[in-house]
Design an enzyme around this catalytic site. Structure first.
Site, PDB file in Angstrom:
ATOM      1  N   LEU A 105       0.881  -1.159   0.000  1.00  0.00           N
ATOM      2  CA  LEU A 105       0.000   0.000   0.000  1.00  0.00           C
ATOM      3  C   LEU A 105       0.921   1.211   0.000  1.00  0.00           C
ATOM      4  O   LEU A 105       1.920   1.218   0.731  1.00  0.00           O
ATOM      5  CB  LEU A 105      -0.886   0.029   1.250  1.00  0.00           C
ATOM      6  CG  LEU A 105      -2.141  -0.836   1.270  1.00  0.00           C
ATOM      7  CD1 LEU A 105      -2.776  -0.807   2.653  1.00  0.00           C
ATOM      8  CD2 LEU A 105      -3.145  -0.368   0.230  1.00  0.00           C
ATOM      9  N   ASP A 106       0.608   2.220  -0.802  1.00  0.00           N
ATOM     10  CA  ASP A 106       1.499   3.371  -0.819  1.00  0.00           C
ATOM     11  C   ASP A 106       1.457   4.102   0.527  1.00  0.00           C
ATOM     12  O   ASP A 106       0.556   3.889   1.343  1.00  0.00           O
ATOM     13  CB  ASP A 106       1.159   4.318  -1.983  1.00  0.00           C
ATOM     14  CG  ASP A 106      -0.203   4.966  -1.846  1.00  0.00           C
ATOM     15  OD1 ASP A 106      -0.357   5.827  -0.968  1.00  0.00           O
ATOM     16  OD2 ASP A 106      -1.110   4.614  -2.624  1.00  0.00           O
ATOM     17  N   LYS A 107       2.432   4.939   0.749  1.00  0.00           N
ATOM     18  CA  LYS A 107       2.612   5.603   2.043  1.00  0.00           C
ATOM     19  C   LYS A 107       1.360   6.341   2.512  1.00  0.00           C
ATOM     20  O   LYS A 107       1.013   6.302   3.693  1.00  0.00           O
ATOM     21  CB  LYS A 107       3.788   6.573   1.955  1.00  0.00           C
ATOM     22  CG  LYS A 107       4.075   7.327   3.243  1.00  0.00           C
ATOM     23  CD  LYS A 107       5.215   8.310   3.048  1.00  0.00           C
ATOM     24  CE  LYS A 107       5.448   9.130   4.313  1.00  0.00           C
ATOM     25  NZ  LYS A 107       6.535  10.129   4.127  1.00  0.00           N
TER      26      LYS A 107
END
Length: 244
Positions: A105-107
């Site tokens: 999952l992106d930041k």
């Protein structure tokens, strides 16, 4: 015990995912019985062979761990970070087994991410051919109409190709320009859901992954994790065509 591929031995021991184990072999970092191995097709018996990575003997890992974690916003989907930024490993430092995350999952996104020491499961769960459906809850700013839903279902062209949602529905309309939208998609390309909405000039304020295949985040709170139960594991293994 029958001979099995070296990358599977490494993955089963929790050294890395199947793909990561292949990279270790190709990089010449793996040896068996004192001999450096660089061919991916090599097979050995893990019960009698001494397998080393960077000169350190690996330990057979017979106990498998499967966790569902609610990744908070601002946390990197990596187990370590050279810049000491918040990452997944910060939440699991007290555990003895070597875990790796299933996908990313992106930041700036949050929600469900699976962690395990099962290399086979990690490999299959992240492989496009198995097409596990991911479900997201998205808070948006901007008008969102039936036309937008139809466009997302039909597909939008991004810089790296067409992207199409499997299901789209408005969960809550806070105001004409403020919505909570549920989107299901089977792809895992970088920032794909965000980019789909940006292509429609709709701002994503918050993005939460609620489901990964048959596994749901359920009541798990931000920054907390839980062990997958037997029913969840059976469903996940079935979806990935693995023996449970």
């Amino acid at each position: 015990m029958a001979e099995i591929r070296l990358q599977k031995i490494l993955a089963d021991a929790g050294v890395a995912s199947r793909r990561g184990s292949e990279e270790l072999i190709l990089a010449g970092r793996v040896s068996v019985d004192g001999k450096q191995i660089t061919e991916l097709g090599s097979k050995f018996d893990p019960e009698i062979s001494i397998v080393e990575v960077d000169g350190e003997k690996i330990k057979s890992n017979k106990t498998k761990t499967y966790l569902a974690f609610y990744k908070p916003r601002g946390v990197l989907s990596t187990m370590t970070d050279p810049e000491n930024r918040p990452n997944l490993g910060d939440f699991f430092s007290a555990r003895n087994e070597r875990l790796f995350h299933v996908g990313r999952l992106d930041k700036d996104s949050e929600g469900l991410i699976l962690l395990t020491n099962d290399g086979d499961l990690t490999h299959r769960a992240t492989h496009p051919s198995y097409g596990l459906v991911k479900k997201y809850l998205i808070e948006t700013e901007g008008e969102f109409t039936k036309s937008h839903i139809e466009t997302l279902l039909k597909g939008v062209m991004l810089e790296d190709g067409m992207a199409r949602a499997l299901e789209v529905k408005v969960v809550r309309e806070v105001s004409p320009k403020h919505h909570w939208i549920e989107v299901s998609i089977h792809e895992g390309r970088f920032h794909i859901v965000r980019r789909m909405f940006e292509s429609l000039e709709i701002e994503v304020l918050r993005l939460i992954r609620t489901d990964f295949g048959p596994i749901s985040i359920g009541e798990t709170k931000d920054g907390r994790w839980r062990v997958l139960n037997e029913g969840e594991l059976k469903s996940l293994f079935t979806a990935l065509k693995l023996n449970y």
